[in-house]
Motif scaffolding. Structure first.
Motif, PDB file in Angstrom:
ATOM      1  N   GLN A 654      22.070  -1.773 -22.648  1.00  0.00           N
ATOM      2  CA  GLN A 654      22.661  -0.472 -22.348  1.00  0.00           C
ATOM      3  C   GLN A 654      24.133  -0.611 -21.940  1.00  0.00           C
ATOM      4  OE1 GLN A 654      21.364   2.473 -22.880  1.00  0.00           O
ATOM      5  NE2 GLN A 654      19.428   1.592 -23.612  1.00  0.00           N
ATOM      6  N   PHE A 655      24.471  -1.701 -21.262  1.00  0.00           N
ATOM      7  CA  PHE A 655      25.886  -1.928 -20.941  1.00  0.00           C
ATOM      8  C   PHE A 655      26.671  -2.254 -22.214  1.00  0.00           C
ATOM      9  CE2 PHE A 655      29.304  -4.963 -20.056  1.00  0.00           C
ATOM     10  CZ  PHE A 655      30.139  -4.148 -19.286  1.00  0.00           C
ATOM     11  N   LEU A 656      26.110  -3.091 -23.071  1.00  0.00           N
ATOM     12  CA  LEU A 656      26.795  -3.425 -24.322  1.00  0.00           C
ATOM     13  C   LEU A 656      27.020  -2.178 -25.167  1.00  0.00           C
ATOM     14  CD1 LEU A 656      25.005  -6.755 -25.362  1.00  0.00           C
ATOM     15  CD2 LEU A 656      27.284  -6.476 -24.358  1.00  0.00           C
ATOM     16  N   PHE A 657      26.118  -1.219 -25.052  1.00  0.00           N
ATOM     17  CA  PHE A 657      26.298   0.063 -25.736  1.00  0.00           C
ATOM     18  C   PHE A 657      27.587   0.731 -25.258  1.00  0.00           C
ATOM     19  CE2 PHE A 657      25.647   4.638 -26.090  1.00  0.00           C
ATOM     20  CZ  PHE A 657      25.284   4.774 -27.434  1.00  0.00           C
ATOM     21  N   LYS A 658      27.844   0.664 -23.950  1.00  0.00           N
ATOM     22  CA  LYS A 658      29.082   1.229 -23.403  1.00  0.00           C
ATOM     23  C   LYS A 658      30.313   0.483 -23.917  1.00  0.00           C
ATOM     24  CE  LYS A 658      27.192   4.249 -20.519  1.00  0.00           C
ATOM     25  NZ  LYS A 658      27.434   5.720 -20.617  1.00  0.00           N
ATOM     26  N   MET A 659      30.137  -0.812 -24.199  1.00  0.00           N
ATOM     27  CA  MET A 659      31.247  -1.635 -24.677  1.00  0.00           C
ATOM     28  C   MET A 659      31.383  -1.593 -26.202  1.00  0.00           C
ATOM     29  SD  MET A 659      32.546  -2.913 -21.917  1.00  0.00           S
ATOM     30  CE  MET A 659      32.113  -1.312 -21.210  1.00  0.00           C
ATOM     31  N   HIS A 660      30.474  -0.862 -26.861  1.00  0.00           N
ATOM     32  CA  HIS A 660      30.445  -0.786 -28.328  1.00  0.00           C
ATOM     33  C   HIS A 660      30.225  -2.155 -28.962  1.00  0.00           C
ATOM     34  CE1 HIS A 660      31.804   3.322 -27.803  1.00  0.00           C
ATOM     35  NE2 HIS A 660      32.845   2.887 -27.111  1.00  0.00           N
ATOM     36  N   ASP A 661      29.489  -3.005 -28.278  1.00  0.00           N
ATOM     37  CA  ASP A 661      29.166  -4.339 -28.777  1.00  0.00           C
ATOM     38  C   ASP A 661      27.669  -4.510 -28.988  1.00  0.00           C
ATOM     39  OD1 ASP A 661      31.621  -5.521 -29.152  1.00  0.00           O
ATOM     40  OD2 ASP A 661      31.785  -6.242 -27.090  1.00  0.00           O
ATOM     41  N   GLN A 662      26.923  -3.405 -28.978  1.00  0.00           N
ATOM     42  CA  GLN A 662      25.472  -3.481 -29.098  1.00  0.00           C
ATOM     43  C   GLN A 662      25.049  -3.475 -30.560  1.00  0.00           C
ATOM     44  OE1 GLN A 662      27.027  -0.694 -28.932  1.00  0.00           O
ATOM     45  NE2 GLN A 662      25.937   0.758 -30.251  1.00  0.00           N
ATOM     46  N   GLN A 663      23.800  -3.863 -30.785  1.00  0.00           N
ATOM     47  CA  GLN A 663      23.154  -3.697 -32.079  1.00  0.00           C
ATOM     48  C   GLN A 663      21.913  -2.825 -31.876  1.00  0.00           C
ATOM     49  OE1 GLN A 663      22.623  -7.460 -34.152  1.00  0.00           O
ATOM     50  NE2 GLN A 663      24.487  -8.290 -33.196  1.00  0.00           N
ATOM     51  N   ALA A 664      21.210  -2.545 -32.947  1.00  0.00           N
ATOM     52  CA  ALA A 664      20.094  -1.591 -32.864  1.00  0.00           C
ATOM     53  C   ALA A 664      18.874  -2.201 -32.196  1.00  0.00           C
ATOM     54  CB  ALA A 664      19.734  -1.114 -34.268  1.00  0.00           C
ATOM     55  N   LEU A 665      18.221  -1.400 -31.357  1.00  0.00           N
ATOM     56  CA  LEU A 665      16.937  -1.759 -30.755  1.00  0.00           C
ATOM     57  C   LEU A 665      15.998  -0.575 -30.889  1.00  0.00           C
ATOM     58  CD1 LEU A 665      17.701  -3.553 -27.351  1.00  0.00           C
ATOM     59  CD2 LEU A 665      17.068  -4.608 -29.528  1.00  0.00           C
ATOM     60  N   THR A 666      14.721  -0.851 -31.053  1.00  0.00           N
ATOM     61  CA  THR A 666      13.719   0.216 -31.011  1.00  0.00           C
ATOM     62  C   THR A 666      13.500   0.623 -29.557  1.00  0.00           C
ATOM     63  OG1 THR A 666      11.840  -1.270 -30.747  1.00  0.00           O
ATOM     64  CG2 THR A 666      12.578  -0.811 -33.008  1.00  0.00           C
ATOM     65  N   THR A 667      12.828   1.738 -29.374  1.00  0.00           N
ATOM     66  CA  THR A 667      12.530   2.214 -28.015  1.00  0.00           C
ATOM     67  C   THR A 667      11.685   1.194 -27.262  1.00  0.00           C
ATOM     68  OG1 THR A 667      12.613   4.517 -28.751  1.00  0.00           O
ATOM     69  CG2 THR A 667      11.468   4.072 -26.684  1.00  0.00           C
ATOM     70  N   LEU A 668      10.700   0.596 -27.945  1.00  0.00           N
ATOM     71  CA  LEU A 668       9.844  -0.389 -27.285  1.00  0.00           C
ATOM     72  C   LEU A 668      10.640  -1.636 -26.919  1.00  0.00           C
ATOM     73  CD1 LEU A 668       7.013  -1.176 -26.336  1.00  0.00           C
ATOM     74  CD2 LEU A 668       6.593  -2.157 -28.601  1.00  0.00           C
ATOM     75  N   GLU A 669      11.518  -2.085 -27.788  1.00  0.00           N
ATOM     76  CA  GLU A 669      12.349  -3.255 -27.486  1.00  0.00           C
ATOM     77  C   GLU A 669      13.228  -2.997 -26.276  1.00  0.00           C
ATOM     78  OE1 GLU A 669      12.762  -4.852 -32.128  1.00  0.00           O
ATOM     79  OE2 GLU A 669      14.303  -3.568 -31.214  1.00  0.00           O
ATOM     80  N   ASP A 670      13.816  -1.818 -26.227  1.00  0.00           N
ATOM     81  CA  ASP A 670      14.662  -1.464 -25.084  1.00  0.00           C
ATOM     82  C   ASP A 670      13.827  -1.393 -23.808  1.00  0.00           C
ATOM     83  OD1 ASP A 670      17.266  -0.460 -24.004  1.00  0.00           O
ATOM     84  OD2 ASP A 670      16.049   1.325 -23.620  1.00  0.00           O
ATOM     85  N   SER A 671      12.623  -0.847 -23.904  1.00  0.00           N
ATOM     86  CA  SER A 671      11.737  -0.755 -22.737  1.00  0.00           C
ATOM     87  C   SER A 671      11.332  -2.138 -22.242  1.00  0.00           C
ATOM     88  CB  SER A 671      10.486   0.054 -23.085  1.00  0.00           C
ATOM     89  OG  SER A 671      10.818   1.384 -23.427  1.00  0.00           O
ATOM     90  N   PHE A 672      11.046  -3.044 -23.158  1.00  0.00           N
ATOM     91  CA  PHE A 672      10.669  -4.406 -22.762  1.00  0.00           C
ATOM     92  C   PHE A 672      11.832  -5.099 -22.065  1.00  0.00           C
ATOM     93  CE2 PHE A 672      10.243  -8.979 -23.649  1.00  0.00           C
ATOM     94  CZ  PHE A 672       9.015  -9.222 -23.071  1.00  0.00           C
ATOM     95  N   LEU A 673      13.037  -4.949 -22.588  1.00  0.00           N
ATOM     96  CA  LEU A 673      14.218  -5.524 -21.931  1.00  0.00           C
ATOM     97  C   LEU A 673      14.413  -4.923 -20.545  1.00  0.00           C
ATOM     98  CD1 LEU A 673      16.918  -5.826 -24.738  1.00  0.00           C
ATOM     99  CD2 LEU A 673      16.001  -7.669 -23.330  1.00  0.00           C
ATOM    100  N   ARG A 674      14.144  -3.636 -20.432  1.00  0.00           N
ATOM    101  CA  ARG A 674      14.270  -2.970 -19.127  1.00  0.00           C
ATOM    102  C   ARG A 674      13.269  -3.569 -18.134  1.00  0.00           C
ATOM    103  NH1 ARG A 674      14.227   1.846 -20.895  1.00  0.00           N
ATOM    104  NH2 ARG A 674      16.444   2.332 -20.693  1.00  0.00           N
ATOM    105  N   LEU A 675      12.046  -3.789 -18.599  1.00  0.00           N
ATOM    106  CA  LEU A 675      11.013  -4.373 -17.738  1.00  0.00           C
ATOM    107  C   LEU A 675      11.417  -5.754 -17.240  1.00  0.00           C
ATOM    108  CD1 LEU A 675       8.087  -4.726 -16.588  1.00  0.00           C
ATOM    109  CD2 LEU A 675       7.459  -5.585 -18.871  1.00  0.00           C
ATOM    110  N   ILE A 676      11.701  -6.666 -18.143  1.00  0.00           N
ATOM    111  CA  ILE A 676      11.943  -8.046 -17.717  1.00  0.00           C
ATOM    112  C   ILE A 676      13.267  -8.181 -16.962  1.00  0.00           C
ATOM    113  CG2 ILE A 676      10.504  -8.962 -19.565  1.00  0.00           C
ATOM    114  CD1 ILE A 676      13.043  -9.795 -21.046  1.00  0.00           C
ATOM    115  N   SER A 677      14.223  -7.294 -17.253  1.00  0.00           N
ATOM    116  CA  SER A 677      15.517  -7.367 -16.558  1.00  0.00           C
ATOM    117  C   SER A 677      15.388  -6.859 -15.130  1.00  0.00           C
ATOM    118  CB  SER A 677      16.573  -6.548 -17.315  1.00  0.00           C
ATOM    119  OG  SER A 677      16.761  -7.041 -18.623  1.00  0.00           O
TER     120      SER A 677
END
Length: 950
Positions: A654-677
């Protein structure tokens, strides 16, 4: 418990039975200058809490006296005074020490009889109805108070005690025999001292020009080895980052000696620096004089083996046209952070050397130029200011942070009109302070930094009128005028130079022994550059005094960042840095009460995690690495704490999204990253990280038995509650609905026939989405690095900080009940107790329990209300603690300003003799409450203890 009982128990505990509970700091203790407990800390704390004091010390150093003047000035504001009895024993105390002592208005000084061989080392602090003594081997010197292995006994006594009576009588006897300190005595002693005392050898300058043969110091040896390794890998460019004054020029000369170039070019921006560099190279390389040439101004000696050029001359088209691209096989760019300028780019693009070396103290730039890219992202070696001071490469410094002048009853702010910044009244105040805090050596060589050119000229005029010859130098002055003025300054014809920003870098005046900061700290980089002007070692100079006049500025939070190098943007960390006076080696950082309060307010009121700040930190590291940085890069390179990105944006994607350096993630992938982070990045419990690592390296499956065996072999705990908790965290049954929704409402693991199975969609994503895989691995790697901050053998690590939510999780409780944990909660054999030591004024009466640390091992504590001695909860806690069926765990924070996390202070026990029924008035009604004292099984380390009670 009355005072006599407290003293009795303290004496019994110290001399008879350590298990006897003591209610106050009366218990005798030995102080030997441990890492977290310096005698200096005790001395300053006792001064802050006394009604008067007496020091009886043979030796006093100017450095430690400079530090203590801050505390003495605070005491004067509170009308507290003291006495010092010292001596001329062995002629250790120089005349300047006595002159400095005479400046302290609230301290009376006497000199022991010269024939008495006075060699005492004792400190007496008078309290309301008792005294505290520090007696042992430590004189009033930096080494003795901070660094040396010393033995000092701290003890307290009622004034009618026999030992106190004996000490006081002895002190009074010496005091009555001693000579009062006055100017006449100082003049006589100074005459005797100059005629009879052989001064010890002055401090040796860091650059050892007179020693033969010249050899690299430890930092230079490591850097030289790194440069050799870099070139052995076939690299053509490298960057050395080294604090001002650490011998970069000599380092370069040593490397050129190792390299043995056919022809060498040294590029610098000022001719004065160029000529000094040439001499340094000659000292190292030797050889005939005609090996060395200058290319600057009207001198054009380009046929020499070693050519020293200014950028202004070298970049001229007529010069470059004469020099082929391969003329030099080794080129060095000094002050390499300037290399983004067109003139530098012209020569870098023109020449094709075998090796290009850049050297700088400040690679961080405020423009968009990426210095790291210029040198192919190869940082051969790096040493920053704090490391250089610890290694004794630089002069010792003593920083004094004091409040600025008050205008109309208010401390100067960002909006104070310019005319009041340079008013005569303000300069009267400034003169008083710089005279009070003084300088090392017989003559001042002072540098004053102002905010504006107009202010600099007015300050210089007023200081000169006051009898302190002062000259302002700004960007409007020619180079010739600057150099002529600096020469007069070095010759002692001028006391002070006043400037705005031209002395931030590139100026080498080792004699500077006082730096005055009369401006707002707008950049930690500039702050360090300015402070660094006084850090070069010089003959006859032991330390530099830094006097910072701190106004009520919004960005005062930058001061601890600059002084300590703490770039984490973590408020707790910054507050800890100023809670007590810090030491860096024998250097020190001291704040007055008001200045410390101003910085605290700035830290509390500033948003350190604004996107602009995080973006700047991100871009700087991206430039340094030459790629998109990961969380692990922030942890490794001491930049912004990786946890901040997760706390603010929930995962790094989500921070990389602000920096315009992100790539695509599905909703589940983003949720999993949110969990472990959010849950595991902190590394507080390694179990989930290890399981995830095993699942991703074993095709999404891993045996539960193998996991338990692996954890056991690591030396960590594997109780049933913890393993069950791990499973509930990853199948999401632990969380409340809001969090479960954030994490996708989908189990991330399932336990089937004693084998963990990773969610199939997550496993497929990990295999097929390299961006997702990189971010997942990054969280696991960073979490495992963070886990090294914690003791694997226990659920909680002493002095680490935890939120209620984290405590709930680490205890292995089946569900997240942290929102229901108020002051304490007993469950499954544990009772975590959360204490906010300093309560807010607006907190409800029923929650405002006035906890008191009686000493570093005893804390008062209160139950919730209404509670009575026979309440089920109270009986269960008391009996459970006594029978060892309930572990009481203490978590404390200083105030709510420090956020939601608490220091873990270990297991505690109830002092059964202290349990009593109390009552509290709540909304006009009297409510029962139970009070008890908690005995800490491990005493709080002293520096943290001071922070909590301050």
């Amino acid at each position: 418990m009355n005072l006599n009982t407290n003293f009795s128990n303290s004496i019994l505990s110290a001399l008879l039975d350590k298990n006897i509970a003591t209610k106050t700091e009366f218990t005798p203790q030995l102080i030997a200058n441990a890492p977290h407990e310096k005698l200096k800390h005790h001395l300053e704390q006792e001064l802050r809490t006394c009604t008067s004091f007496t020091f009886a010390v043979a030796f006093i150093s100017n450095a430690v006296l400079t530090d203590l003047k801050v505390t003495f000035a605070d005491l004067a504001r509170h009308h507290v005074s003291g006495r010092i009895i010292t001596s001329t024993y062995l002629n250790f105390n120089q005349p300047k020490i006595f002159a400095e002592l005479l400046k302290i208005p609230n301290v009376e000084v006497r000199i022991a009889d010269a024939d008495s061989d006075f060699h005492a080392k004792g400190y007496i602090f008078n309290k309301s109805d008792y005294q505290t003594f520090l007696i042992g081997s430590s004189n009033l010197t930096s080494n003795a108070l901070i660094q040396n292995y010393e033995w000092n006994l701290k003890l307290s006594s009622k004034t009618e005690g026999r030992l106190a009576e004996q000490i006081n009588q002895e002190v009074e006897k010496q005091w009555q025999k001693a000579q009062p300190l006055n100017q006449k005595w100082i003049d006589q002693y100074a005459k005797f001292y100059s005629e009879n005392v052989s001064l010890s050898s002055p401090t040796t300058p860091f650059q050892l020009e007179n020693k033969s043969p010249l050899t690299p110091n430890r930092m230079q040896q490591a850097a030289l080895k790194a440069l050799i390794n870099l070139r052995s890998e076939g690299q053509k460019r490298g960057l050395i980052i080294s604090a001002t004054g650490t011998g970069k020029t000599y380092l370069a000369a040593f490397d050129v000696r190792n390299y043995r170039p056919r022809k060498f070019l040294f590029v610098v921006h000022r001719e004065q620096i160029l000529r000094k560099a040439l001499l340094s190279f000659k000292n190292v390389l030797g050889g005939p004089a005609d090996d060395y040439g200058i290319l600057a101004g009207g001198t054009k000696e380009i046929d020499r083996k070693y050519v020293f050029a200014t950028i202004q001359t070298l970049s001229r088209p007529d010069i470059l046209n004469e020099l082929k691209a391969n003329t030099f096989d080794y080129i060095l760019i000094d002050e390499a952070h300037k290399a983004g300028a067109a003139s530098y780019q012209k020569i870098i693009n023109h020449f094709k050397p075998e090796f290009l070396l850049g050297m700088t103290a400040t690679p961080e730039r405020t423009d968009d130029f990426n210095i790291y890219e210029l040198f192919d992202y190869h940082i051969a070696y790096e040493i920053r200011l704090q490391d250089a001071i610890e290694e004794k490469m630089l002069s010792e410094f003593h920083y004094i942070g004091i409040t600025d002048y008050e205008y109309e009853g208010q401390v100067i702010t960002d909006n104070t009109p310019l005319k009041h910044l340079v008013s005569r009244e303000r300069m009267d105040y400034v003169e008083q302070q710089i005279d009070y805090y003084g300088h090392d050596g017989d003559q001042v060589y002072g540098l004053i930094f102002c905010s504006r050119t107009e202010e600099a000229h007015e300050v210089a005029q007023i200081m000169t009128q006051k009898g302190h010859p002062t000259v302002a130098l700004t960007g409007e002055d020619s180079v010739d005028n600057r150099e002529a003025t600096i020469k007069k300054f070095e010759n002692g014809e001028i006391e002070y130079l006043v400037t705005v920003d031209i002395f931030n870098e590139g100026i080498d005046i080792p004699k500077i022994n006082q730096v005055i900061m009369l401006r707002n700290t707008e950049s930690s980089i500039i702050f360090i550059q300015q402070l660094g002007r006084g850090l070069r070692k010089s003959e006859g100079k032991d330390f530099v005094t830094i006097i910072d006049f701190i106004g009520n500025y919004q960005n005062n939070y930058m001061i601890p960042i600059a002084l300590t190098g703490d770039q984490t943007l973590n408020k707790n960390s910054l507050r800890n840095k100023i809670s007590i006076n810090q030491t860096v080696g024998l250097s020190s950082i001291n704040f007055s009460e008001i200045a410390r309060e101003q910085i605290y307010n700035s830290i509390n009121n500033s948003n350190l995690t604004l996107l602009t700040k995080l973006r700047a930190s991100y871009i700087d590291l991206k430039n340094k690495l030459g790629r998109v940085p990961l969380l692990v890069d922030f942890q490794k390179y001491g930049s912004t704490n990786a946890q901040i990105f997760v706390d603010k944006y929930e995962n790094y994607h989500q921070f990389l999204f602000k920096m315009h350096d992100q790539q695509a993630l599905t909703t589940l992938e983003d949720s999993f990253l949110r969990l472990i982070s959010r849950e595991f990045l902190n590394g507080m419990r390694v179990h989930e990280l290890i399981l995830l690592q095993d699942l991703f390296t074993n095709n999404g499956k891993y045996s539960k038995n193998d996991l338990i065996t692996e954890l056991s072999q690591m030396g960590t705990y594997t109780d049933v509650a913890t393993i069950t908790s791990l499973e509930k965290h990853l199948d999401l049954t632990y969380y409340q609905p809001n969090d479960s929704k954030k994490y996708g409402n989908t189990a991330m693991i399932n336990l089937v026939e004693n084998t963990y199975h990773l969610n199939e969609s997550i496993w497929n994503s990990y295999q097929n989405n390299s961006y997702f895989k990189k971010l997942v691995d990054d969280v696991i790697t960073t979490g495992l690095i963070n886990s090294k901050n914690y003791d694997l053998n226990t659920k909680f690590t002493l002095y680490q900080k935890y939120t209620r939510r984290q405590v709930n999780s680490l205890l292995g409780w089946p569900t997240d009940q942290s929102s229901a944990i108020y002051g304490y909660k007993e469950k499954m054999g544990f009772c975590p107790m959360f204490v906010t030591y300093q309560k807010r004024a607006d907190i409800p009466d029923e929650l405002n329990h006035n906890n008191v640390f009686y000493n570093s091992s005893l804390l008062s504590w209160y139950t919730k209300s209404p509670r009575r001695l026979d309440s089920n909860e109270v009986v269960r806690l008391l009996e459970g603690n006594q029978n060892n069926t309930i572990d009481l765990l203490l978590f404390v924070k200083k105030s709510d300003d420090e956020g939601s996390d608490f220091y873990y202070l270990g297991q505690v026990d109830f002092d059964s003799d202290s349990v009593e029924q109390r009552y509290r008035t709540v909304k006009g009604k009297e409510k029962p409450i139970v009070k008890a004292n908690l005995k800490l099984r491990t005493a709080v380390k002293y520096d943290l203890y001071l922070d909590l009670i301050d």
